[in-house]
Scaffold this motif. Structure first.
Motif, PDB file in Angstrom:
ATOM      1  N   ASP A  45      -1.406 -43.462   1.965  1.00  0.00           N
ATOM      2  CA  ASP A  45      -1.720 -43.336   0.546  1.00  0.00           C
ATOM      3  C   ASP A  45      -0.480 -43.347  -0.360  1.00  0.00           C
ATOM      4  OD1 ASP A  45      -3.441 -43.315  -1.572  1.00  0.00           O
ATOM      5  OD2 ASP A  45      -4.093 -41.243  -1.352  1.00  0.00           O
ATOM      6  N   THR A  50      -0.363 -48.504   1.167  1.00  0.00           N
ATOM      7  CA  THR A  50      -1.719 -48.834   0.715  1.00  0.00           C
ATOM      8  C   THR A  50      -1.888 -50.344   0.624  1.00  0.00           C
ATOM      9  OG1 THR A  50      -1.926 -46.742  -0.468  1.00  0.00           O
ATOM     10  CG2 THR A  50      -3.384 -48.540  -1.165  1.00  0.00           C
ATOM     11  N   ALA A  83      -8.860 -39.247   4.856  1.00  0.00           N
ATOM     12  CA  ALA A  83      -8.935 -39.335   3.388  1.00  0.00           C
ATOM     13  C   ALA A  83      -8.442 -40.708   2.912  1.00  0.00           C
ATOM     14  CB  ALA A  83      -8.114 -38.220   2.746  1.00  0.00           C
ATOM     15  N   PHE A  84      -7.370 -41.208   3.518  1.00  0.00           N
ATOM     16  CA  PHE A  84      -6.811 -42.527   3.185  1.00  0.00           C
ATOM     17  C   PHE A  84      -7.836 -43.616   3.504  1.00  0.00           C
ATOM     18  CE2 PHE A  84      -3.378 -45.796   4.559  1.00  0.00           C
ATOM     19  CZ  PHE A  84      -3.219 -46.289   3.278  1.00  0.00           C
ATOM     20  N   ASP A  86     -11.086 -43.320   3.829  1.00  0.00           N
ATOM     21  CA  ASP A  86     -12.243 -43.194   2.943  1.00  0.00           C
ATOM     22  C   ASP A  86     -11.941 -43.716   1.539  1.00  0.00           C
ATOM     23  OD1 ASP A  86     -13.681 -42.106   5.033  1.00  0.00           O
ATOM     24  OD2 ASP A  86     -13.496 -40.033   4.329  1.00  0.00           O
ATOM     25  N   LYS A  87     -10.781 -43.371   1.020  1.00  0.00           N
ATOM     26  CA  LYS A  87     -10.398 -43.763  -0.337  1.00  0.00           C
ATOM     27  C   LYS A  87     -10.356 -45.284  -0.509  1.00  0.00           C
ATOM     28  CE  LYS A  87      -6.717 -42.913  -3.745  1.00  0.00           C
ATOM     29  NZ  LYS A  87      -5.454 -42.176  -3.968  1.00  0.00           N
ATOM     30  N   PHE A  88      -9.882 -45.997   0.526  1.00  0.00           N
ATOM     31  CA  PHE A  88      -9.729 -47.451   0.422  1.00  0.00           C
ATOM     32  C   PHE A  88     -10.676 -48.216   1.337  1.00  0.00           C
ATOM     33  CE2 PHE A  88      -5.737 -45.625  -1.067  1.00  0.00           C
ATOM     34  CZ  PHE A  88      -5.631 -46.254  -2.303  1.00  0.00           C
ATOM     35  N   ASP A  89     -11.661 -47.527   1.929  1.00  0.00           N
ATOM     36  CA  ASP A  89     -12.648 -48.126   2.832  1.00  0.00           C
ATOM     37  C   ASP A  89     -11.973 -48.940   3.934  1.00  0.00           C
ATOM     38  OD1 ASP A  89     -15.208 -48.461   3.791  1.00  0.00           O
ATOM     39  OD2 ASP A  89     -15.544 -50.308   2.643  1.00  0.00           O
TER      40      ASP A  89
END
Length: 158
Positions: A45, A50, A83-84, A86-89
């Protein structure tokens, strides 16, 4: 790392076994007889990491069509990787090497410098591992723009 031999193309890839995002586990044995991409990145992230992860995710179908899996590795804990992802699928596994055994075995843990300060960290590096378990290609000190395309081209040529 001074005493360690630096990995070269043609070497057998070091063994690994790590927990990964979304309740997965990845190990070298999972890919026996199959080529795959193992890429190391400094920190989940963050802007460069990213861009790189999203690039691999966008090209995932093309890698899979070429018969390859993609695994990202950092020293972040699994909770942060979840979390990473999930945030960016991000659908491919993000493996956690919190103890650093794998980053050290692959020779990607080293001294870095930022704004005149030195610290230890992961060097952005990608390994293309052939079906024979050998390092087919190595990209060190990766610059993100155009990198995924270069790895995909090499993967398709395997």
């Amino acid at each position: 790392m001074a005493d360690e031999q630096i990995l070269q193309e043609g070497d057998i890839a070091p063994d690994f076994s790590m927990p990964a995002s979304r309740d997965r586990h990845v190990s070298f044995a999972d890919f026996k007889g199959k080529p795959f991409v193992l890429y190391f990145y400094p920190k989940a992230d963050t802007p460069g990491c990213t861009k790189e992860a999203c690039g691999f995710n966008e090209a995932l179908k093309q890698f899979e069509s070429a018969g390859l899996s993609v695994i990202g590795v950092s020293r972040d804990p699994v909770k942060k990787l979840d979390a990473f992802a999930d945030k960016f699928d991000l659908t491919f596994p993000l493996a956690s090497d919190e103890k650093g055994d794998v980053t050290e075995a692959y020779g990607v843990w080293g001294e870095k410098s930022l704004y005149g300060k030195t610290y230890m960290g992961v060097d952005r590096t990608t390994f293309l591992i052939g079906a024979d378990g050998k390092l087919a290609r190595i990209w060190r000190k990766v610059k993100v723009p155009g990198h995924v395309e270069a790895v995909l081209e090499a993967a398709q040529a395997l």
